[in-house]
Design a protein around this motif. Structure first.
Motif, PDB file in Angstrom:
ATOM      1  N   ILE A   4      43.537  47.094  39.359  1.00  0.00           N
ATOM      2  CA  ILE A   4      43.270  46.909  40.783  1.00  0.00           C
ATOM      3  C   ILE A   4      41.759  46.819  40.927  1.00  0.00           C
ATOM      4  O   ILE A   4      41.049  47.797  40.704  1.00  0.00           O
ATOM      5  N   ALA A   5      41.277  45.633  41.243  1.00  0.00           N
ATOM      6  CA  ALA A   5      39.841  45.394  41.388  1.00  0.00           C
ATOM      7  C   ALA A   5      39.664  44.500  42.601  1.00  0.00           C
ATOM      8  O   ALA A   5      39.704  43.281  42.500  1.00  0.00           O
ATOM      9  N   GLN A   6      39.497  45.115  43.752  1.00  0.00           N
ATOM     10  CA  GLN A   6      39.380  44.351  44.987  1.00  0.00           C
ATOM     11  C   GLN A   6      38.084  44.743  45.683  1.00  0.00           C
ATOM     12  O   GLN A   6      38.003  45.785  46.318  1.00  0.00           O
ATOM     13  N   GLY A   7      37.090  43.871  45.535  1.00  0.00           N
ATOM     14  CA  GLY A   7      35.821  44.097  46.207  1.00  0.00           C
ATOM     15  C   GLY A   7      35.890  43.638  47.642  1.00  0.00           C
ATOM     16  O   GLY A   7      36.940  43.194  48.132  1.00  0.00           O
ATOM     17  N   THR A   8      34.780  43.745  48.308  1.00  0.00           N
ATOM     18  CA  THR A   8      34.656  43.259  49.681  1.00  0.00           C
ATOM     19  C   THR A   8      33.495  42.281  49.735  1.00  0.00           C
ATOM     20  O   THR A   8      32.720  42.176  48.794  1.00  0.00           O
ATOM     21  N   GLN A   9      33.361  41.610  50.856  1.00  0.00           N
ATOM     22  CA  GLN A   9      32.229  40.692  50.995  1.00  0.00           C
ATOM     23  C   GLN A   9      30.917  41.471  50.936  1.00  0.00           C
ATOM     24  O   GLN A   9      29.942  41.035  50.335  1.00  0.00           O
ATOM     25  N   ALA A  10      30.899  42.659  51.519  1.00  0.00           N
ATOM     26  CA  ALA A  10      29.690  43.479  51.510  1.00  0.00           C
ATOM     27  C   ALA A  10      29.484  44.193  50.167  1.00  0.00           C
ATOM     28  O   ALA A  10      28.346  44.427  49.766  1.00  0.00           O
ATOM     29  N   ASP A  11      30.570  44.529  49.494  1.00  0.00           N
ATOM     30  CA  ASP A  11      30.504  45.263  48.226  1.00  0.00           C
ATOM     31  C   ASP A  11      31.393  44.589  47.182  1.00  0.00           C
ATOM     32  O   ASP A  11      32.467  45.090  46.848  1.00  0.00           O
ATOM     33  N   ILE A  59      50.000  52.287  33.227  1.00  0.00           N
ATOM     34  CA  ILE A  59      48.735  52.934  33.587  1.00  0.00           C
ATOM     35  C   ILE A  59      47.962  51.985  34.490  1.00  0.00           C
ATOM     36  O   ILE A  59      47.987  50.774  34.301  1.00  0.00           O
ATOM     37  N   THR A  60      47.234  52.544  35.464  1.00  0.00           N
ATOM     38  CA  THR A  60      46.454  51.740  36.402  1.00  0.00           C
ATOM     39  C   THR A  60      44.971  52.044  36.247  1.00  0.00           C
ATOM     40  O   THR A  60      44.567  53.207  36.261  1.00  0.00           O
ATOM     41  N   LEU A  61      44.197  50.986  36.097  1.00  0.00           N
ATOM     42  CA  LEU A  61      42.734  51.074  36.168  1.00  0.00           C
ATOM     43  C   LEU A  61      42.337  50.496  37.512  1.00  0.00           C
ATOM     44  O   LEU A  61      42.611  49.326  37.803  1.00  0.00           O
TER      45      LEU A  61
END
Length: 96
Positions: free
Chosen positions: A83-90, A58-60
């Motif tokens: 999968i938790a990949q933010g950005t510099q802006a967010d 299962i993927t969160l």
């Protein structure tokens, strides 16, 4: 001039009565995640109030800009995929 001011005030008063979108959902989460799930900015912040377990296969997915708050003694156990990949802006914020 006076009539224009009254019309402007009336229009402003009408707009103040319109519902505003809720930008903070305070979504409580606890228990087992048994199907692929995405935590979106619309549901943020997610309040982890107990043990949360992501089951195998299962993927969160946690979208950029989401805030995840952990109550005391709450946790997140990943048996599947996170999968938790933010950005510099967010960025994604995990906090107590």
């Amino acid at each position: 001039m006076k009539q224009r001011t009254l019309v402007t005030l009336f229009i402003c008063a009408l707009f103040s009565l319109l519902p505003t979108p809720n930008t903070h959902a305070d979504t409580p989460v606890f228990g087992n995640i048994i199907s692929n799930t995405t935590w979106t900015i619309g549901g943020s912040p997610y309040i982890v109030s107990g043990g949360v377990q992501v089951y195998p296969n299962i993927t969160l997915t946690i979208d950029p800009g989401v805030e995840v708050r952990f109550n005391k003694d709450a946790g997140l156990k990943i048996g599947g995929t996170l999968i938790a990949q933010g950005t510099q802006a967010d960025p994604i914020l995990f906090t107590a």
